[in-house]
Design a protein around this motif. Structure first.
Motif, PDB file in Angstrom:
ATOM      1  N   THR A 235       0.829  -1.206   0.000  1.00 57.67           N
ATOM      2  CA  THR A 235       0.000   0.000   0.000  1.00 57.67           C
ATOM      3  C   THR A 235       0.862   1.254   0.000  1.00 57.67           C
ATOM      4  O   THR A 235       0.598   2.210  -0.742  1.00 57.67           O
ATOM      5  CB  THR A 235      -0.932   0.013   1.226  1.00 57.67           C
ATOM      6  OG1 THR A 235      -1.777  -1.141   1.186  1.00 57.67           O
ATOM      7  CG2 THR A 235      -1.788   1.271   1.254  1.00 57.67           C
ATOM      8  N   PHE A 239      -0.061   3.074  -3.440  1.00 60.27           N
ATOM      9  CA  PHE A 239      -1.279   3.891  -3.342  1.00 60.27           C
ATOM     10  C   PHE A 239      -0.985   5.326  -3.771  1.00 60.27           C
ATOM     11  O   PHE A 239      -0.120   5.996  -3.217  1.00 60.27           O
ATOM     12  CB  PHE A 239      -1.822   3.871  -1.915  1.00 60.27           C
ATOM     13  CG  PHE A 239      -3.076   4.673  -1.744  1.00 60.27           C
ATOM     14  CD1 PHE A 239      -4.282   4.220  -2.265  1.00 60.27           C
ATOM     15  CD2 PHE A 239      -3.055   5.890  -1.067  1.00 60.27           C
ATOM     16  CE1 PHE A 239      -5.447   4.956  -2.114  1.00 60.27           C
ATOM     17  CE2 PHE A 239      -4.211   6.630  -0.903  1.00 60.27           C
ATOM     18  CZ  PHE A 239      -5.409   6.167  -1.435  1.00 60.27           C
ATOM     19  N   VAL A 244      -2.897   8.815   2.025  1.00 58.85           N
ATOM     20  CA  VAL A 244      -2.233   7.520   2.162  1.00 58.85           C
ATOM     21  C   VAL A 244      -2.223   7.051   3.611  1.00 58.85           C
ATOM     22  O   VAL A 244      -2.226   5.846   3.888  1.00 58.85           O
ATOM     23  CB  VAL A 244      -0.794   7.602   1.598  1.00 58.85           C
ATOM     24  CG1 VAL A 244       0.055   8.544   2.434  1.00 58.85           C
ATOM     25  CG2 VAL A 244      -0.154   6.220   1.560  1.00 58.85           C
ATOM     26  N   LYS A 247      -5.336   5.130   4.378  1.00 56.01           N
ATOM     27  CA  LYS A 247      -5.274   3.854   3.660  1.00 56.01           C
ATOM     28  C   LYS A 247      -4.351   2.876   4.378  1.00 56.01           C
ATOM     29  O   LYS A 247      -4.633   1.675   4.450  1.00 56.01           O
ATOM     30  CB  LYS A 247      -4.774   4.109   2.232  1.00 56.01           C
ATOM     31  CG  LYS A 247      -4.981   2.933   1.292  1.00 56.01           C
ATOM     32  CD  LYS A 247      -6.441   2.740   0.961  1.00 56.01           C
ATOM     33  CE  LYS A 247      -6.630   1.630  -0.073  1.00 56.01           C
ATOM     34  NZ  LYS A 247      -8.064   1.403  -0.360  1.00 56.01           N
TER      35      LYS A 247
END
Length: 496
Positions: A235, A239, A244, A247
């Motif tokens: 991720t 991402f 972020v 996330k």
């Protein structure tokens, strides 16, 4: 080959038939280790014999098995199990004693149980080949109150470019520590409040140093055998949305703490040797000594790189002064007898200034090579060693602290039960707590080696061996090369 015609006893072939499969003449390494245990030799001798046997992909060839059998027989006779004795043997090889050979087939039929806590010994090339992450500086990003620095993170593995701030790295590092509390998580470089970005030399140096440190951090994470396949790491590297950090937290919630969710957590002690505490203490002391020595090497390499830069500055200033002197257009008195001589000298000085400018440029390149190829690799190695030291401290301050708190809680409840302050229905919960505390107490003695401490230590030693040689070679290669180069240039100048 160490075998000669007629030197193999018939029992060697019987042992091979018992241990090998029908479709494959090779013998599994684990099966040979069981055979070694059956020979009733000291563990040190068994280790010595195993070290002399060639194996590929976890298997022994028929020739390697015969060699092992001969070494076992020599050891059983009280002799040194050395391959040199086999090379000088002109008679039939000695016969090892295993008792009834019919029972050897059972060694092959037993299921092979690998230790799930140990990492396979990966080579340095394979670790480096997992990914190469580039971290570039993108300056002059203005926030609401002050400027901030942003980084472009490019992963060769995922072939994607994303943008990250230091705070993103900080959250990512925090979640890594929560998820992998018992693994070697590299440390982040320190954060400092910046008054003005890229406005002074000291701030430039700080930001560049932090960029390099962040690049080392993310590359160590991206090349880690377990981190590299985790959703949290993927991720962070892929991402491209605006938030972020949210996330990352969502990715962490899906997986949680590795130790709490791992089925092996309650079985760790079944796979660990009895002397794990001694091994842990020994490995910790070894890493500490290696870290101290390489820190001194890094400091010396930094001094060399700094001297190269200073040398470049001195050479450049020297050349400029020669150029000024050679360009001096002051008129020469008509009575001077050396007008032509001085004119020739000025032309020579101008030519020398060009040569010194070239030398200065080469000195700058040399300084950059020493900084990038030597200092930076030493810093990478030190970051890896430091992560192991941090892991040890994290274990002592975290796991053992929680263990002591649980013991104290249990002690209080036990006293309450003994003084009849606890109701009968609560005795069951106390007994359950006592059982759990005993289990945790047993586990805490072994978690020093949980997945990261012991397995990653082996990988760390691999990098110690390969990295040390590589870094030292680079260090002396660059230093010697520059000295020879400068001597040649100076010689040319003297000839002119």
């Amino acid at each position: 080959s160490f075998l000669s015609p007629g030197s193999v006893p018939p029992c060697y072939r019987e042992v091979h038939q018992a241990l090998s499969g029908r479709a494959d003449e090779r013998v599994q390494v684990e099966v040979f280790r069981r055979l070694l245990s059956k020979a009733e030799l000291p563990s040190a001798v068994q280790t010595q014999i195993a070290g002399h046997i060639d194996n590929s992909d976890g298997f022994l060839s028929k020739l390697s098995l015969y060699k092992g059998l001969a070494l076992i027989a020599l050891a059983q006779q009280g002799k040194q199990p050395s391959p040199k004795l086999l090379e000088n043997c002109i008679q039939e090889f000695p016969k090892p004693q295993f008792g009834d050979l019919k029972g050897l087939q059972a060694l092959r039929m037993q299921p092979i149980q690998e230790n799930p806590l140990l990492l396979s010994l990966l080579s340095l090339a394979k670790l480096l080949g997992r990914d190469n992450v580039q971290v570039d500086l993108i300056p002059e990003k203005k926030g609401l109150f002050l400027k901030h620095v942003e980084y472009q993170v490019i992963s060769e593995r995922f072939k994607i470019s994303v943008y990250r701030r230091y705070s993103d790295f900080d959250i990512f590092h925090e979640l890594l520590l929560q998820r992998f509390a018992y693994r070697m998580v590299p440390a982040l470089p320190p954060k400092r409040m910046l008054k003005g970005v890229l406005t002074s030399v000291s701030e430039r140096e700080f930001i560049e140093g932090r960029r390099r440190a962040l690049a080392r951090f993310i590359n160590l994470v991206a090349r880690h055998p377990f981190f590299s396949e985790d959703e949290l790491v993927k991720t962070f590297l892929t991402f491209s949305g605006s938030d972020v950090q949210t996330k990352l937290r969502e990715a962490f919630k899906k997986t949680g703490d590795e130790f709490m969710t791992c089925q092996l957590a309650t079985q760790a002690k079944e796979y660990l040797p009895a002397d794990i505490q001694a091994q842990f203490a020994s490995s910790r002391e070894l890493i500490k000594n290696i870290h101290n020595s390489f820190q001194k090497l890094r400091d010396r390499a930094e001094s060399m790189a700094e001297r190269s830069k200073e040398n470049a500055t001195d050479l450049l200033m020297f050349g400029k002064e020669l150029s000024v002197l050679g360009s001096d257009g002051s008129p020469i008195p008509s009575m001077a007898s050396s007008q032509s001589t001085w004119g020739a000298l000025r032309q020579s000085l101008k030519g020398l200034s060009v040569e010194f400018a070239q030398l200065a440029d080469k000195a700058v390149q040399q300084g950059r090579r020493e900084e990038d190829d030597v200092v930076e690799k030493l810093n990478l190695f030190l970051d890896l060693l430091q992560s192991y030291k941090d892991l040890c401290e994290r274990h002592e301050k975290g796991v053992l602290h929680e263990h002591h708190r649980a013991l104290q809680k249990y002690s209080v409840m036990k006293r309450q039960m003994m003084s009849a302050t606890v109701q009968p229905k609560e005795q069951v919960s106390v007994e359950q707590l006592e059982s759990r505390i005993v289990q945790v107490s047993s586990l805490c003695a072994y978690t020093h080696n949980h997945l990261g401490v012991f397995g990653c230590f082996r990988n760390c030693i691999v990098i110690c061996r390969t990295g040390a040689v590589m870094l030292l070679c680079l260090l002396f290669q660059h230093a010697a090369g520059f000295i020879i180069q400068c001597k040649g240039q100076i010689s040319n100048l003297e000839c002119q």
